[in-house]
Design a protein around this motif. Sequence first.
Motif, mmCIF file in Angstrom:
data_model
loop_
_atom_site.group_PDB
_atom_site.id
_atom_site.type_symbol
_atom_site.label_atom_id
_atom_site.label_comp_id
_atom_site.label_asym_id
_atom_site.label_seq_id
_atom_site.Cartn_x
_atom_site.Cartn_y
_atom_site.Cartn_z
ATOM 1 N N SER A 235 105.576 12.454 29.979
ATOM 2 C CA SER A 235 104.164 12.785 30.509
ATOM 3 C C SER A 235 103.679 14.333 31.255
ATOM 4 O O SER A 235 104.749 13.577 31.743
ATOM 5 N N ASP A 236 103.404 15.140 30.970
ATOM 6 C CA ASP A 236 103.271 16.380 31.956
ATOM 7 C C ASP A 236 102.822 15.844 33.158
ATOM 8 O O ASP A 236 102.123 16.631 34.247
ATOM 9 N N THR A 237 102.197 14.313 33.346
ATOM 10 C CA THR A 237 101.195 13.877 33.803
ATOM 11 C C THR A 237 101.253 12.064 35.073
ATOM 12 O O THR A 237 101.921 11.619 34.175
ATOM 13 N N ALA A 238 100.895 12.554 35.526
ATOM 14 C CA ALA A 238 101.362 11.230 36.760
ATOM 15 C C ALA A 238 100.761 9.964 36.617
ATOM 16 O O ALA A 238 100.177 10.521 35.503
ATOM 17 N N GLN A 239 101.473 8.848 35.935
ATOM 18 C CA GLN A 239 101.196 7.458 35.422
ATOM 19 C C GLN A 239 100.427 6.765 36.685
ATOM 20 O O GLN A 239 100.701 6.952 37.654
ATOM 21 N N VAL A 240 99.213 6.868 36.295
ATOM 22 C CA VAL A 240 98.419 5.153 37.221
ATOM 23 C C VAL A 240 98.473 3.890 37.019
ATOM 24 O O VAL A 240 98.662 3.845 36.006
ATOM 25 N N LEU A 241 99.190 3.514 38.422
ATOM 26 C CA LEU A 241 99.637 1.992 38.282
ATOM 27 C C LEU A 241 98.037 1.586 38.329
ATOM 28 O O LEU A 241 97.108 1.540 38.376
ATOM 29 N N GLU A 242 98.290 0.111 37.288
ATOM 30 C CA GLU A 242 97.043 -1.109 37.889
ATOM 31 C C GLU A 242 97.393 -2.366 38.769
ATOM 32 O O GLU A 242 98.196 -2.934 37.459
ATOM 33 N N LEU A 243 97.890 -1.594 39.652
ATOM 34 C CA LEU A 243 98.607 -3.770 40.202
ATOM 35 C C LEU A 243 98.219 -4.508 41.011
ATOM 36 O O LEU A 243 96.615 -4.777 40.377
ATOM 37 N N ARG A 244 98.129 -5.734 40.598
ATOM 38 C CA ARG A 244 97.441 -7.059 40.020
ATOM 39 C C ARG A 244 97.965 -8.037 41.523
ATOM 40 O O ARG A 244 99.055 -7.881 41.460
#
Length: 365
Positions: A235-244
């Motif tokens: 990926s060329d962009t940062a991945q966004v976490l879904e913290l739980r």
Amino acid sequence: MRNDKYKKNLILLAMMGALVSGVTGCSDDGNDDESNPNSNGNSEPTLEFSSNVESSISGLAAGDAAENGERYDYSTLAVFDWKNYGDQTPKPRFAIVERHSDSATVVPLDQSIVNWSDEARGNDLEAICQIDDTYYLAAESGYYHDEDAGTYQYGRLFLIERDPTQGGLYSGLSLAATYQLTDDGNQSTYDDKSFEGLACAPSDSDDGSYNILLGDRGSGDLYWDKIHPMADITSDTAQVLELRHVGNIQAPLEWGTSRNISDLFYTEQWHYLYGVASLDPGDDSAPEGSEPNSTMYRSTSAFYLESDTFMQDMESSPHDIAIKAIHSFPDHKIEGITAYGTTGGMFYGSDDDTDANEYGLVKVQ
């Protein structure tokens, strides 16, 4: 691909782990006897040791066995918590910590051999875990809120790539992927969080994903998510976490600590969650005139970070994780821990905000 030389070293490390029980027998008084006299009457190196080091250590992960060294010589990868301002900006963010028998040397990796690509270099790195022989995951403490500008900076995790061959850490590191704690606009959710604990394990879903666990030092809150490192690299962009939120760790009052989580560690070989609670004399909650101290602990019940079902059950019913003390450090603020292969030993490093820190290894299994 690993070369033959690297494979031989891995085999040697496995053999060393299998031999630990023979090296660490019990003495007549019930204490562990971790040294054996050689033919000259001298003692061989022991598994446990401690050494003074100048550099403050904020996190640790597994490294390499020494190519030429004593029985237990092994290097770990450390992170530093330098910030992106003033004279701290050009300082190294990573270092190799070399063990030489009963002493240790911290070898910083110069910024010139750490490729951050187009990202601003890491700010306040507080934790690191090993993904596999080639990749690590390192975490910043959280977001920096510039109240005057009304903006948030940092709040990132970094997938870091290394040369997996023996001694490859010395050739440098490269950023392979970046993760953000949350979407833009939601950063205020983590305003009061300082993540100093990070653990990771390959998911049992067998899809190349990894389960990661972040721990907030003050509240003791634990947050879980899944990442897909090999897919994220493309990926060329940062991945966004879904913290739980999945649970909480609270150090007992009698330990006298101000931070519930100064680091975390997990391995599916042991099935326990390990961590450190510490007292920083500079914390608001620290008693006046207090000195740093830490307690290493583990979960009293089995923990299964690699299990998606186990983590989903924790998410559906977050609860306190019961812990038990396994080692105390009365004079040091320990901020980095990582296991030494299958030996049952745990490396540790302190960040005492001085040039008189401690690095060593204690038996925990």
